[in-house]
Motif scaffolding. Structure first.
Motif, PDB file in Angstrom:
ATOM      1  N   MET A  22      -5.375  -0.865   2.146  1.00  0.00           N
ATOM      2  CA  MET A  22      -6.220   0.303   1.856  1.00  0.00           C
ATOM      3  C   MET A  22      -7.463   0.324   2.745  1.00  0.00           C
ATOM      4  O   MET A  22      -8.518   0.808   2.358  1.00  0.00           O
ATOM      5  CB  MET A  22      -6.630   0.315   0.380  1.00  0.00           C
ATOM      6  CG  MET A  22      -5.472   0.266  -0.593  1.00  0.00           C
ATOM      7  SD  MET A  22      -4.613   1.848  -0.726  1.00  0.00           S
ATOM      8  CE  MET A  22      -5.700   2.716  -1.838  1.00  0.00           C
ATOM      9  N   SER A  24      -9.410  -1.916   3.417  1.00  0.00           N
ATOM     10  CA  SER A  24     -10.524  -2.693   2.870  1.00  0.00           C
ATOM     11  C   SER A  24     -11.074  -3.607   3.961  1.00  0.00           C
ATOM     12  O   SER A  24     -10.382  -3.974   4.914  1.00  0.00           O
ATOM     13  CB  SER A  24     -10.074  -3.501   1.656  1.00  0.00           C
ATOM     14  OG  SER A  24      -9.030  -4.392   2.000  1.00  0.00           O
ATOM     15  N   ARG A  57      -3.739   7.109   2.612  1.00  0.00           N
ATOM     16  CA  ARG A  57      -4.041   6.597   1.272  1.00  0.00           C
ATOM     17  C   ARG A  57      -5.507   6.257   1.091  1.00  0.00           C
ATOM     18  O   ARG A  57      -6.028   6.337  -0.026  1.00  0.00           O
ATOM     19  CB  ARG A  57      -3.194   5.360   0.974  1.00  0.00           C
ATOM     20  CG  ARG A  57      -1.699   5.627   0.909  1.00  0.00           C
ATOM     21  CD  ARG A  57      -0.937   4.323   0.752  1.00  0.00           C
ATOM     22  NE  ARG A  57      -1.321   3.614  -0.454  1.00  0.00           N
ATOM     23  CZ  ARG A  57      -1.368   2.280  -0.553  1.00  0.00           C
ATOM     24  NH1 ARG A  57      -1.084   1.526   0.495  1.00  0.00           N
ATOM     25  NH2 ARG A  57      -1.709   1.707  -1.695  1.00  0.00           N
ATOM     26  N   ALA A  58      -6.181   5.845   2.183  1.00  0.00           N
ATOM     27  CA  ALA A  58      -7.562   5.397   2.020  1.00  0.00           C
ATOM     28  C   ALA A  58      -8.345   5.543   3.315  1.00  0.00           C
ATOM     29  O   ALA A  58      -7.846   5.212   4.397  1.00  0.00           O
ATOM     30  CB  ALA A  58      -7.609   3.943   1.559  1.00  0.00           C
ATOM     31  N   CYS A  60     -11.451   3.946   3.184  1.00  0.00           N
ATOM     32  CA  CYS A  60     -11.784   2.525   3.052  1.00  0.00           C
ATOM     33  C   CYS A  60     -12.011   2.252   1.571  1.00  0.00           C
ATOM     34  O   CYS A  60     -12.812   2.936   0.929  1.00  0.00           O
ATOM     35  CB  CYS A  60     -13.034   2.179   3.860  1.00  0.00           C
ATOM     36  SG  CYS A  60     -13.619   0.486   3.594  1.00  0.00           S
ATOM     37  N   ALA A  61     -11.300   1.264   1.044  1.00  0.00           N
ATOM     38  CA  ALA A  61     -11.400   0.939  -0.382  1.00  0.00           C
ATOM     39  C   ALA A  61     -12.484  -0.083  -0.676  1.00  0.00           C
ATOM     40  O   ALA A  61     -12.553  -0.611  -1.781  1.00  0.00           O
ATOM     41  CB  ALA A  61     -10.055   0.435  -0.894  1.00  0.00           C
ATOM     42  N   HIS A 101      -8.874   7.276  -0.601  1.00  0.00           N
ATOM     43  CA  HIS A 101      -9.937   6.630  -1.360  1.00  0.00           C
ATOM     44  C   HIS A 101     -11.109   6.223  -0.461  1.00  0.00           C
ATOM     45  O   HIS A 101     -10.922   5.629   0.598  1.00  0.00           O
ATOM     46  CB  HIS A 101      -9.399   5.393  -2.078  1.00  0.00           C
ATOM     47  CG  HIS A 101      -8.309   5.702  -3.056  1.00  0.00           C
ATOM     48  ND1 HIS A 101      -8.467   6.611  -4.079  1.00  0.00           N
ATOM     49  CD2 HIS A 101      -7.035   5.231  -3.164  1.00  0.00           C
ATOM     50  CE1 HIS A 101      -7.352   6.687  -4.778  1.00  0.00           C
ATOM     51  NE2 HIS A 101      -6.465   5.867  -4.239  1.00  0.00           N
ATOM     52  N   CYS A 102     -12.303   6.534  -0.924  1.00  0.00           N
ATOM     53  CA  CYS A 102     -13.546   6.176  -0.239  1.00  0.00           C
ATOM     54  C   CYS A 102     -14.422   5.498  -1.288  1.00  0.00           C
ATOM     55  O   CYS A 102     -15.142   6.162  -2.037  1.00  0.00           O
ATOM     56  CB  CYS A 102     -14.207   7.436   0.322  1.00  0.00           C
ATOM     57  SG  CYS A 102     -15.768   7.146   1.172  1.00  0.00           S
ATOM     58  N   LEU A 103     -14.343   4.174  -1.341  1.00  0.00           N
ATOM     59  CA  LEU A 103     -14.896   3.438  -2.469  1.00  0.00           C
ATOM     60  C   LEU A 103     -15.800   2.303  -2.005  1.00  0.00           C
ATOM     61  O   LEU A 103     -15.574   1.705  -0.951  1.00  0.00           O
ATOM     62  CB  LEU A 103     -13.762   2.855  -3.320  1.00  0.00           C
ATOM     63  CG  LEU A 103     -12.670   3.836  -3.769  1.00  0.00           C
ATOM     64  CD1 LEU A 103     -11.537   3.081  -4.463  1.00  0.00           C
ATOM     65  CD2 LEU A 103     -13.246   4.914  -4.676  1.00  0.00           C
ATOM     66  N   ARG A 161     -14.621   7.303 -10.364  1.00  0.00           N
ATOM     67  CA  ARG A 161     -14.351   8.076  -9.162  1.00  0.00           C
ATOM     68  C   ARG A 161     -14.479   9.577  -9.420  1.00  0.00           C
ATOM     69  O   ARG A 161     -14.256  10.045 -10.537  1.00  0.00           O
ATOM     70  CB  ARG A 161     -12.941   7.783  -8.651  1.00  0.00           C
ATOM     71  CG  ARG A 161     -12.670   6.317  -8.410  1.00  0.00           C
ATOM     72  CD  ARG A 161     -11.223   6.099  -8.000  1.00  0.00           C
ATOM     73  NE  ARG A 161     -10.883   4.679  -8.033  1.00  0.00           N
ATOM     74  CZ  ARG A 161      -9.718   4.183  -7.672  1.00  0.00           C
ATOM     75  NH1 ARG A 161      -8.760   5.001  -7.249  1.00  0.00           N
ATOM     76  NH2 ARG A 161      -9.489   2.888  -7.733  1.00  0.00           N
TER      77      ARG A 161
END
Length: 255
Positions: A22, A24, A57-58, A60-61, A101-103, A161
């Motif tokens: 993801m 990360s 999908r992402a 950056c997770a 996803h931007c987490l 989120r």
């Protein structure tokens, strides 16, 4: 290589490339991302940067918690002084093209960019409260300044989120585009920015950030006046005025 870079004209594209995780951030990615920001800042031929994540999908997770839980040496968050996660202090314009996803640290990275374009499948969250840590990388400071304070506190304290539509509604992102269009849109925006005078863009960015975040209004106005005077002495300022008088497109050179 967990970070790929590409030059498209005067645009520098930085891609976080660990889609299997993801996107990360592990230690290797952290160091390579810092090197990419340094390269962008140092090269006068690069005027705009776009940062994105590989896959859909992402973006950056966040920090790679699996690696850091297994090996403390992978907890790069304790060694931020080694390099930079975000483009803090770089006065050239930056754009985040957010897909998926931007987490956590990913949100910190996106928030540190000047413009944010989100795909419809993007989600945003600090996540820190659910991990027993503090939202770092500027998340507490930028959220409180960029979105209504109550919404910032929701994002920070609940650690939940929000989707792209809500992010756009509260002003967290500049635009929402169909899935797969975040990067093409960001590149189109970057190309538009490269038509403008780069020294003027950098001066206005500096005046806006320092004025909004660091200085009282009167000092901010003095900074703006000083930067205005500096830019007015450049070749680009003269070219812009000549082009207007001659009814043609200006040819800016960053001088």
């Amino acid at each position: 290589m967990p970070v790929r870079t590409e030059r498209i004209g005067r645009t520098f594209v930085i891609t976080l490339d660990r889609p299997e995780a993801m996107n990360s951030i592990d230690t290797e990615m952290f160091l390579q991302l810092g090197a990419a920001w340094d390269e962008f800042e140092a090269d006068d031929n690069l005027w705009v940067a776009v940062v994105t994540g590989a896959g859909d999908r992402a973006f950056c997770a966040g920090r790679d918690l699996v690696k850091s839980a297994a090996d403390e040496s992978e907890d790069w968050s304790r060694e931020r002084s080694r390099t930079r996660l975000t483009p803090d202090g770089i006065w050239k314009p930056t754009i985040a093209a957010v897909n998926g996803h931007c987490l956590a640290a990913g949100l910190a990275l996106a928030l540190a960019c000047d413009l944010r374009i989100a795909a419809e499948n993007a989600t945003f969250g600090t996540m820190a409260a659910k991990r027993g840590i503090v939202a770092g990388g500027g998340q507490t400071q930028r959220l409180a300044r960029y979105v209504p304070f109550g919404k910032a506190m929701e994002l920070l304290l609940f650690g939940e989120r929000i989707d792209a539509a809500e992010a756009h509604r509260i002003g967290l992102v500049n635009a929402v585009v169909p899935q797969g269009e975040a990067l093409p849109t960001a590149l189109a925006w970057a190309e538009r920015l490269t038509r403008n005078a780069p020294l003027a863009l950098r001066a206005m960015k500096r005046a806006a950030y320092e004025g909004a975040f660091e200085l009282p209004l009167r000092e901010g106005l003095r900074l703006e006046a000083r930067l205005y005077a500096e830019v007015m002495r450049t070749e680009d300022a003269r070219e812009g005025q000549r082009a207007f008088a001659e009814k043609r497109e200006p040819q800016f050179r960053g001088r």
